[in-house]
Design a protein around this motif. Structure first.
Motif, PDB file in Angstrom:
ATOM      1  N   ALA A   1     -51.437  19.753  50.596  1.00 32.17           N
ATOM      2  CA  ALA A   1     -49.117  20.125  50.551  1.00 32.17           C
ATOM      3  C   ALA A   1     -49.025  18.549  50.599  1.00 32.17           C
ATOM      4  O   ALA A   1     -47.860  17.949  50.253  1.00 32.17           O
ATOM      5  N   PHE A   2     -49.841  17.704  51.808  1.00 30.67           N
ATOM      6  CA  PHE A   2     -48.924  16.288  51.808  1.00 30.67           C
ATOM      7  C   PHE A   2     -49.508  15.107  50.522  1.00 30.67           C
ATOM      8  O   PHE A   2     -48.916  14.536  50.345  1.00 30.67           O
ATOM      9  N   TRP A   3     -50.263  15.172  49.812  1.00 31.91           N
ATOM     10  CA  TRP A   3     -50.815  14.283  48.997  1.00 31.91           C
ATOM     11  C   TRP A   3     -50.438  14.625  47.576  1.00 31.91           C
ATOM     12  O   TRP A   3     -50.495  15.962  47.482  1.00 31.91           O
ATOM     13  N   PRO A   4     -50.154  13.682  47.730  1.00 27.83           N
ATOM     14  CA  PRO A   4     -49.354  14.451  45.866  1.00 27.83           C
ATOM     15  C   PRO A   4     -50.490  14.526  44.762  1.00 27.83           C
ATOM     16  O   PRO A   4     -51.901  13.739  45.208  1.00 27.83           O
ATOM     17  N   ALA A   5     -50.328  15.234  43.924  1.00 29.22           N
ATOM     18  CA  ALA A   5     -51.882  15.251  42.602  1.00 29.22           C
ATOM     19  C   ALA A   5     -52.738  14.426  41.964  1.00 29.22           C
ATOM     20  O   ALA A   5     -51.362  13.528  42.077  1.00 29.22           O
ATOM     21  N   ILE A   6     -53.276  13.803  41.698  1.00 29.39           N
ATOM     22  CA  ILE A   6     -53.773  13.177  40.041  1.00 29.39           C
ATOM     23  C   ILE A   6     -54.350  13.854  39.699  1.00 29.39           C
ATOM     24  O   ILE A   6     -54.589  14.654  39.034  1.00 29.39           O
ATOM     25  N   ASN A   7     -53.152  13.038  37.774  1.00 30.76           N
ATOM     26  CA  ASN A   7     -53.350  13.923  36.479  1.00 30.76           C
ATOM     27  C   ASN A   7     -54.625  12.994  35.821  1.00 30.76           C
ATOM     28  O   ASN A   7     -54.554  11.698  35.959  1.00 30.76           O
TER      29      ASN A   7
END
Length: 164
Positions: free
Chosen positions: A29-35
């Motif tokens: 939940a803290f780190w953004p997703a990577i596309n």
């Protein structure tokens, strides 16, 4: 007519097939997703790297980056920031936080180095020796970029001093 049929030789100028549809890899939940599609385009990976192989490399890269930044993350959470996006930016580029840019750069560089190392091993034939040297140089640049991304993220200098 001789009966021979010649095909056009393969051309490096033909574009690679389009990458698969956008796919996000989530760490927590803290780190953004990577596309994956964005990463594939940014690092210029062709479709020889399968989506499964790429997804695996991104997962490991996220674990590596999260481990490097664990203490910083805990400090930010104690300050009340539930996600990286909620942490106040030191600078913004195109309305994007420097933290978000450096997180992505670190992940992209780890993945590029990992994939490059794997391709170097595959290229080790007599004909592929020159290509292997070029890939090793690329891997070294990506590994340096990982160190820069982490140090920039943490606000540390990039100076490396060695005593002789």
């Amino acid at each position: 007519m001789s009966g021979f049929v010649f095909r056009d030789p393969p051309s490096d100028t033909q574009p690679d097939p389009a990458p698969p549809a956008a796919d996000n890899v989530v760490c927590d939940a803290f780190w953004p997703a990577i596309n994956l599609t964005d990463l594939r385009q940014a690092v210029r990976l062709n479709t020889d790297v399968t989506p499964e192989r790429l997804r695996d490399a991104v997962r490991i890269a996220m674990l590596d980056m999260a481990r490097e930044l664990q203490t910083w993350r805990l400090e930010q959470q104690l300050l009340g920031h539930a996600t990286l996006s909620a942490v106040p930016a030191r600078q913004r580029v195109g309305d994007v936080s420097d933290y978000l840019l450096l997180w992505a750069r670190g992940i992209y560089s780890i993945v590029a180095a990992d994939i490059g190392e794997r391709q170097t091993g595959e290229a080790l034939t007599a004909a592929g020796a020159t290509r292997a040297e070029a890939l090793q140089a690329d891997v070294a640049v990506h590994q340096r970029n990982v160190v820069h991304a982490v140090r920039d993220f943490l606000g540390l200098t990039r100076v490396a001093v060695a005593l002789i």
